[in-house]
Design an enzyme around this catalytic site. Structure first.
Site, PDB file in Angstrom:
ATOM      1  N   CYS A 175       0.780  -1.226   0.126  1.00 14.99           N
ATOM      2  CA  CYS A 175      -0.193   0.115  -0.014  1.00 14.99           C
ATOM      3  C   CYS A 175       1.133   1.336  -0.125  1.00 14.99           C
ATOM      4  O   CYS A 175       0.653   2.266  -0.539  1.00 14.99           O
ATOM      5  CB  CYS A 175      -0.854   0.027   1.434  1.00 14.99           C
ATOM      6  SG  CYS A 175      -1.773  -1.483   1.761  1.00 14.99           S
ATOM      7  N   HIS A 179       0.991   5.370  -1.299  1.00 13.58           N
ATOM      8  CA  HIS A 179       0.303   6.072  -0.479  1.00 13.58           C
ATOM      9  C   HIS A 179       1.165   6.433   0.856  1.00 13.58           C
ATOM     10  O   HIS A 179       0.499   6.824   1.819  1.00 13.58           O
ATOM     11  CB  HIS A 179      -1.125   5.198   0.107  1.00 13.58           C
ATOM     12  CG  HIS A 179      -1.899   4.936  -0.953  1.00 13.58           C
ATOM     13  ND1 HIS A 179      -2.539   6.151  -1.644  1.00 13.58           N
ATOM     14  CD2 HIS A 179      -2.524   3.968  -1.681  1.00 13.58           C
ATOM     15  CE1 HIS A 179      -3.441   5.709  -2.598  1.00 13.58           C
ATOM     16  NE2 HIS A 179      -3.215   4.480  -2.602  1.00 13.58           N
ATOM     17  N   ARG A 223     -12.798  -0.618  -2.345  1.00 17.31           N
ATOM     18  CA  ARG A 223     -11.652   0.358  -2.907  1.00 17.31           C
ATOM     19  C   ARG A 223     -10.263  -0.452  -2.676  1.00 17.31           C
ATOM     20  O   ARG A 223      -9.511  -0.649  -3.249  1.00 17.31           O
ATOM     21  CB  ARG A 223     -11.666   1.676  -2.373  1.00 17.31           C
ATOM     22  CG  ARG A 223     -10.537   2.429  -2.508  1.00 17.31           C
ATOM     23  CD  ARG A 223     -10.425   2.665  -3.813  1.00 17.31           C
ATOM     24  NE  ARG A 223      -9.415   1.968  -4.594  1.00 17.31           N
ATOM     25  CZ  ARG A 223      -8.912   1.987  -5.798  1.00 17.31           C
ATOM     26  NH1 ARG A 223      -9.661   2.980  -6.744  1.00 17.31           N
ATOM     27  NH2 ARG A 223      -8.177   1.176  -6.192  1.00 17.31           N
ATOM     28  N   CYS A 227      -7.436  -2.227  -5.196  1.00 19.48           N
ATOM     29  CA  CYS A 227      -5.885  -1.956  -4.819  1.00 19.48           C
ATOM     30  C   CYS A 227      -5.332  -2.988  -4.894  1.00 19.48           C
ATOM     31  O   CYS A 227      -4.229  -3.075  -5.771  1.00 19.48           O
ATOM     32  CB  CYS A 227      -5.747  -0.952  -3.562  1.00 19.48           C
ATOM     33  SG  CYS A 227      -6.012   0.869  -3.760  1.00 19.48           S
TER      34      CYS A 227
END
Lengths: 266, 202
Positions: A175, A179, A223, A227
């Site tokens: 992630c 991010h 979501r 991802c």
């Protein structure tokens, strides 16, 4: 589902009339232009109807469902998620809590209610998507304040942080790859920095959201699943520990921000 | 080479003791949270030495000797083109740089993988839809085509960790994402003076 086409048409017509900006500002302008006309309003109504609709072998509504603030209390409940529930002895996100209520109160089959939580492109929205959209709207404008009092809730945050940085798959993506920095983007898509309060509040506070490109409301559970698809990982399961841990990580980083969902996304 | 790898693994395990217990837990959680889908199998959740070393949350103290040894190991493992030719066809390279598909559960495994360079890098100045996670590579060809430059660029594409351990970039050669020919085509896209990457915007 005429409303979907209307949204797309409006968007396409409007997009053609503005120069392509190299950031997300163009979509912010579009959101402003739409004002309160988020097509998610239809899904909110549908979710409310489903909450009060008797279903399952018990022919029960979800009014006895305790979302953490007492049975049937829906206003302001979503912003306290994910949270620990003693009756299930587990930290739950809203989606897994709804599954719990559908099986225990309505007597519905677990496999049946979890078989297809998220709609595919071209589908009508699912029951889960509608319920989550309405319940998020029931917290619109409220302050994001996930519970972190129980040890299990704090452990869930730590687990979420570890998973956030876990690099795996053929592309070595975590992630954090996309991010953990501010002001970055993929192609033209702005990426929220989920390790920062500002980025997490903006992201957590804007899902579920109506996706213009798909003509559907999408939940945070969806979501995350999408991802991981792009991360080249296997498929994240709704209500799984990893999903709840990552949502806890985001929600706690977002604490103090404002719930603006259902949002409007490209 | 095998002995070196084993040695590094031992050092790695020792230095990761602080979060080894948590790592076991995380693996169990992931195993219970994901389901294989099409080509995205569960084996993809298992980490190699690079992935494990580079999964430390921000602010976690790191063992620099271990990381240096790991970087050296990656550098030694780089496979240069067998025929010594580094440069392919820049036009095909442009397709590889633009294509974002490949290895996702939703992708057709019979189709070639893309490199998706534009997701993170600016390249040809005429393409405005570029990402910013990586540095701009516009005008990269100005660096020339010396043997050192060719080998450096190849190595960066093959395994970014050989130079910059824990870089965010995928290991396009080492992980088998792109073929040798695709890598040569991307090399040409970056370095050929005729490539749009090295031309002024129209």
């Amino acid at each position: 589902m005429k409303r979907h086409h209307l949204g797309l048409t409006l968007f396409a017509a409007w997009l053609c009339s503005v120069p392509l900006a190299a950031d997300d500002g163009v979509f912010d302008q579009y959101r402003d232009l739409m004002g309160d006309d988020n097509p998610a309003v239809f899904v909110i109504d549908e979710g409310e109807e489903l909450w009060f609709m008797p279903q399952g072998p018990e022919s029960a509504t979800l009014e006895a469902c305790d979302l953490g603030l007492g049975p049937g209390v829906t206003a302001g409940a979503y912003v306290r998620f994910p949270r620990y529930f003693a009756d299930a002895d587990a930290v739950m996100d809203l989606e897994s809590r709804l599954v719990h209520c559908m099986t225990t109160i309505q007597g519905r089959d677990l496999e049946a209610v979890t078989a297809k939580p998220y709609s595919l492109r071209g589908d009508f929205g699912t029951e889960m998507e509608a319920l989550v959209t309405w319940l998020a709207a029931e917290s619109e404008g409220a302050t994001i304040a996930p519970e972190q009092t129980h040890a299990a809730e704090r452990a869930m945050y730590s687990l979420g942080e570890e998973i956030f940085y876990y690099r795996a798959g053929p592309h070595d993506f975590s992630c954090a790859t996309c991010h953990e920095q501010s002001g970055m983007r993929i192609r033209l898509q702005a990426l929220p920095d989920l390790t920062s309060h500002t980025g997490a509040a903006e992201a957590w506070g804007s899902w579920p959201a109506y996706r213009i490109s798909q003509g559907l409301v999408r939940t945070m559970g969806w979501r995350l699943r999408d991802c991981f698809r792009q991360q080249r990982w296997p498929e994240l399961q709704m209500g799984s520990e990893a999903s709840i841990a990552l949502q806890t990580y985001m929600a706690v980083n977002a604490a103090g921000g404002t719930m603006t969902a259902p949002g409007l996304k490209r | 080479m095998k002995a070196l790898t084993a040695g590094i693994t031992i050092i790695l395990n020792a230095s990761l003791m602080a979060w080894t217990v948590a790592a076991d837990e995380i693996e169990a959680v992931l195993h219970n949270s994901f389901v294989a889908k099409n080509q995205a199998t569960m084996e993809r959740l298992e980490r190699d030495a690079v992935q494990t070393a580079c999964s430390a949350p921000r602010g976690m103290p790191l063992d620099n000797d271990m990381l240096a040894a790991l970087r050296e190991e990656r550098l030694n493992a780089v496979v240069l083109p067998a025929d010594g030719q580094y440069l392919g066809d820049w036009q095909r390279g442009a397709e590889v740089a633009t294509n974002g598909r490949g290895l996702q559960s939703s992708d057709d495994p019979t189709q070639p993988n893309g490199g998706n360079c534009y997701a993170c890098h600016q390249l040809a100045p005429g393409e405005v839809a570029y990402g910013t996670l990586g540095p701009s590579l516009t005008g990269y060809g100005a660096r020339g085509q010396s043997q050192a430059m060719l080998q450096y660029t190849w190595t960066k594409l093959w395994d970014t960790h050989a130079y910059n351990l824990c870089s965010h970039m995928p290991r396009f050669g080492a992980q088998g994402i792109l073929t040798e020919q695709q890598l040569k085509d991307v090399m040409a896209y970056l370095l050929d003076p005729a490539s749009p990457v090295n031309q002024a915007a129209e």
